[in-house]
Design an enzyme around this catalytic site. Structure first.
Site, PDB file in Angstrom:
ATOM      1  N   TYR A 138       0.492  -1.145  -0.033  1.00  8.28           N
ATOM      2  CA  TYR A 138      -0.265  -0.092  -0.460  1.00  8.28           C
ATOM      3  C   TYR A 138       0.752   1.391   0.253  1.00  8.28           C
ATOM      4  O   TYR A 138       1.936   1.727   0.811  1.00  8.28           O
ATOM      5  CB  TYR A 138      -0.962  -0.165   1.014  1.00  8.28           C
ATOM      6  N   LYS A 164      -2.299  -1.074  -3.829  1.00  7.43           N
ATOM      7  CA  LYS A 164      -2.918  -0.208  -3.618  1.00  7.43           C
ATOM      8  C   LYS A 164      -2.118   1.371  -3.785  1.00  7.43           C
ATOM      9  O   LYS A 164      -1.080   1.620  -2.750  1.00  7.43           O
ATOM     10  CB  LYS A 164      -3.727  -0.428  -2.219  1.00  7.43           C
TER      11      LYS A 164
END
Length: 305
Positions: A138, A164
């Site tokens: 992420y 992400k």
């Protein structure tokens, strides 16, 4: 469920439903999951920042992960946020998520402290090697983002399948996709969903999809049909909806409006505040104006305002 890219995926970063004592409300959690599955979302990002994962203890986080995955029951993608500022807890949560049926685990890098890139890479390597399900890193501009070179290096550790990416810098996101065409990339900035579609990434993970998944799904479908005039109109409407929450203390107002329509009790884990009906009124007024300006219909919660 292994991710198969057939269309741009709309994945809510699901809110954690809490009761007045700050405990996880499991029935309410499952009710929200079921509602969103019925609306046609493609997956769930469970227990991240939107889900107040940073404010929950480890057992609460496990409760949320399990409740969501039990209700998902293989009908859509389940991505469990298992990050921590210490590797031991991250591994514990990752193993737990795998044991209850998560499809992927995900984590921001440890960000409280002075961690070198090599330390962060070791952190991700340790998580990825501790489970048999894949890891999504992420990259978030608020808590720890990476250069193009660093992203490539981390995403190519064994068992890491992509990331992400939450930032307004979609040039960098596109560059990452160009040098890693086989890796999954999900955009995490709700305001940038239109740009994400144009960038050719696999999908978007966002908080606003809890409230109005229908319009974001319609935006995706319109883009894939090639109707650019309608795509621009809907993208502006989506941006306006996001802005209405951003201007009015995003998470408390989102939880309050979900509660208004029967999903949870609206409580947050302190220090995040809990909004009253009076606190929510400016958001409702903005959303009504947006509905009228963009002639929005077919979005359940906006239709009911």
């Amino acid at each position: 469920m292994k991710y198969v890219h057939k269309k741009f995926s709309i994945i809510p970063a699901i809110y954690t439903m809490l009761d007045k004592d700050g405990n996880v409300d499991v029935p309410a959690q499952k009710k929200l999951v079921r509602h969103l599955i019925n609306k046609g979302v493609d997956g769930f990002y469970i227990g991240g920042a939107t889900g107040e994962g940073f404010c929950l203890d480890t057992e609460d986080r496990k409760t949320v992960i399990k409740a969501c995955i039990e209700e998902i029951n293989g009908e859509s993608l389940a991505i469990a946020y298992t990050g921590s500022n210490n590797t031991k807890t991250a591994i514990e949560l990752s193993k737990y998520a795998e044991s209850v049926g998560a499809d992927y685990v995900s984590s921001i890098p440890p960000h409280i402290g002075n961690f070198s890139f090599e330390m962060i890479k070791d952190y991700y390597t340790d998580i990825a090697s501790s489970v048999n399900i894949p890891l999504l890193i992420y990259s978030n501009s608020m808590w720890g983002s990476f250069t193009e070179k660093q992203t490539y290096e981390i995403c190519n550790i064994p068992n890491c399948v992509g990331m992400k990416y939450t930032s307004f810098n979609h040039y960098l996101m596109k560059r990452c996709k160009m040098i890693m065409p086989d890796k999954l990339i999900f955009s995490g900035a709700d305001e940038m969903i239109g740009s994400a579609m144009i960038s050719g990434v696999e999908g978007a993970i966002g908080s606003t999809y809890n409230f109005s998944p229908e319009i974001f799904i319609k935006l995706r479908d319109t883009f894939e049909k090639g109707d650019m005039a309608e795509f621009v109109r809907l993208n502006e409407a989506c941006t306006a909806i996001v802005d209405a929450f951003v201007r009015n203390n995003y998470s408390p107002s989102m939880k309050a409006i979900l509660s208004k329509f029967g999903f949870g009790q609206g409580y947050s884990r302190k220090p995040t505040p809990t909004f009253t009906e009076k606190d929510l009124q400016p958001v409702i007024e903005e959303l009504i104006k947006i509905r009228e300006k963009y002639n929005i219909s077919g979005v359940e919660f906006i239709d009911k305002l």
